[in-house]
Design an enzyme around this catalytic site. Structure first.
Site, short mmCIF file in Angstrom:
data_model
loop_
_atom_site.label_atom_id
_atom_site.label_comp_id
_atom_site.label_asym_id
_atom_site.label_seq_id
_atom_site.Cartn_x
_atom_site.Cartn_y
_atom_site.Cartn_z
N GLY A 130 -58.48 -6.04 11.79
CA GLY A 130 -57.49 -6.36 10.89
C GLY A 130 -56.18 -6.60 11.74
N LEU B 5 -53.92 -4.68 3.46
CA LEU B 5 -55.22 -5.68 3.59
C LEU B 5 -54.52 -6.44 4.67
CD1 LEU B 5 -57.68 -6.90 2.67
CD2 LEU B 5 -56.31 -8.47 1.69
N THR C 292 -49.12 -1.58 6.34
CA THR C 292 -50.30 -0.98 5.93
C THR C 292 -50.90 -1.82 4.79
OG1 THR C 292 -51.01 1.12 5.09
CG2 THR C 292 -49.18 0.60 4.24
N THR D 271 -54.13 2.88 6.64
CA THR D 271 -53.65 2.87 8.02
C THR D 271 -52.34 3.80 8.13
OG1 THR D 271 -54.23 0.59 8.01
CG2 THR D 271 -52.69 1.31 9.71
C1 SD4 Z 1 -56.86 -3.45 8.22
N1 SD4 Z 1 -54.54 -2.52 7.53
O1 SD4 Z 1 -57.74 -3.13 9.06
C2 SD4 Z 1 -55.94 -2.14 7.88
C3 SD4 Z 1 -56.40 -1.09 6.98
C4 SD4 Z 1 -57.07 -1.73 5.79
O2 SD4 Z 1 -56.98 -1.93 3.48
O3 SD4 Z 1 -57.61 -2.52 5.80
N2 SD4 Z 1 -56.48 -1.40 4.53
O4 SD4 Z 1 -56.36 -4.49 7.50
#
Ligand code: SD4
Length: 334
Positions: A225, A248, A246, A195
């Site tokens: 997300g 997970l 940025t 991201t």
């Molecule tokens: C999300 N933060 O959608 C974003 C990008 C991502 O592993 O998944 N990065 O969670």
């Protein structure tokens, strides 16, 4: 210095300041000023600056800097900046060229926040190359803050955006390759980009932020997300500073990460220590922290910056007018 020590020091500083103001008869004033304004340098001393996540932040910062350098608004700078990444087909984690979900659909999430606390978000947006600009439309042209899917797309089309195919041949190839096993496990910082989240301070001393992503590759269709969620992936309080995230998204949403970082800065922590304390919270509360990556990036009103991540490998780009450079963040897991 540990985050706790810094917090204790700042609490002491607050106590000493209060005692001083009480003794000099200025305590009424102390109650009206935010702590941050009491202990930090005046706005006139603040220089424009822009920071953003990962290597792709360098190119995004360059575009944002053009706006800041022309005495433009931080809000325009962050939108202009992250649009560079959204349009870059080589970045497989944001906008055009982003990896699709497990059904082969590119679905985009983004949010934006200005110096007055106005904000706008879009999620599960398809076939529109610049979700950040649609998030801004939500903020400025509707009475809402968050729109998703078809409704968000209709808003974009009504304002002149064009429908485009965002699935590049390279992303389609990678998806077909993934389909062979169809195993889903979030990848930890596989290619040093993810991201893009960006924060900027303009010549007026105002701060804004933006965040945009294609989300986790091979996610379930409909998964959203942290990136469009104000308080999770992005939060700006013009009196204190801003933070963004940025990594997970599920891990960030669970602890409303960026809002936490800003509130810790409000208590007196430096941007670096506030990001570290937020990562400590993830490590303490989320048992699977060794299998995930989250990085926080923050900047206070004085233009001081800091970052911290769960895993090594997270970096961010800083443009202050003199240079545009990458800085490696410290991490909890070494
Ligand atoms: C999300 N933060 O959608 C974003 C990008 C991502 O592993 O998944 N990065 O969670």
């Amino acid at each position: 210095m540990s985050a706790l020590k810094q917090y204790i020091m700042n609490s002491r500083r607050k106590f000493i300041l209060k005692s001083f103001l009480g003794a000099t008869g200025l305590s009424a004033l102390a109650g009206k000023l935010p702590l941050f304004a009491q202990i930090r340098k005046p706005l006139s001393a603040i220089k424009p600056i822009v920071i953003s996540t990962w290597n792709h932040g360098l190119a995004a910062n360059e575009a944002a800097w053009q706006v800041l350098n022309a005495k433009g608004r931080a809000l325009d700078a962050v939108e202009t900046g992250v649009k560079v990444t959204e349009a870059d087909p080589k970045v497989t984690t944001v906008g055009y060229g982003g990896y699709p979900d497990r059904e082969g659909k590119v679905t985009l999430d983004a949010c934006i926040m200005d110096e007055e606390g106005n904000c706008g978000s879009v999620a599960f947006l398809q076939n529109i190359k610049h979700p950040i600009s649609v998030a801004r439309l939500v903020m400025e042209k509707t009475p809402h803050v968050f729109m998703v899917g078809e409704g968000a797309q209709r808003l974009a089309l009504a304002h002149g955006f064009k429908k485009e195919n965002l699935l590049t041949p390279q992303a389609a190839k990678a998806w077909k390759e993934w389909l062979k096993t169809s195993k889903y496990k979030p990848v930890i910082n596989a290619e040093n980009h993810d991201t893009i989240s960006m924060l900027a301070i303009d010549a007026q001393g105002n701060m804004s932020g933006a965040c945009t992503t294609s989300g986790a590759a091979w996610k379930m269709h409909g998964r959203i997300g942290d990136s469009p969620i104000i308080g999770a992936a992005l939060f700006v309080d013009n009196e204190v500073g801003g933070a963004c995230a940025t990594g997970l998204g599920e891990a960030v949403i669970k602890m409303v990460g960026s809002h936490l970082v800003v509130e810790l800065m409000r208590q007196g922590l430096s941007p670096q220590d506030a990001c570290r304390a937020a990562v400590e919270r993830i490590v303490k509360k989320q048992k699977n922290y060794k299998e995930l990556q989250v990085g926080f990036l923050a900047m206070n009103k004085a233009g001081e910056t800091g970052a911290y991540s769960v895993q090594p490998g997270f970096n961010y780009a800083v443009h202050n007018g003199q240079e545009n450079k990458l800085i490696d963040a410290q991490s909890m897991v070494k």
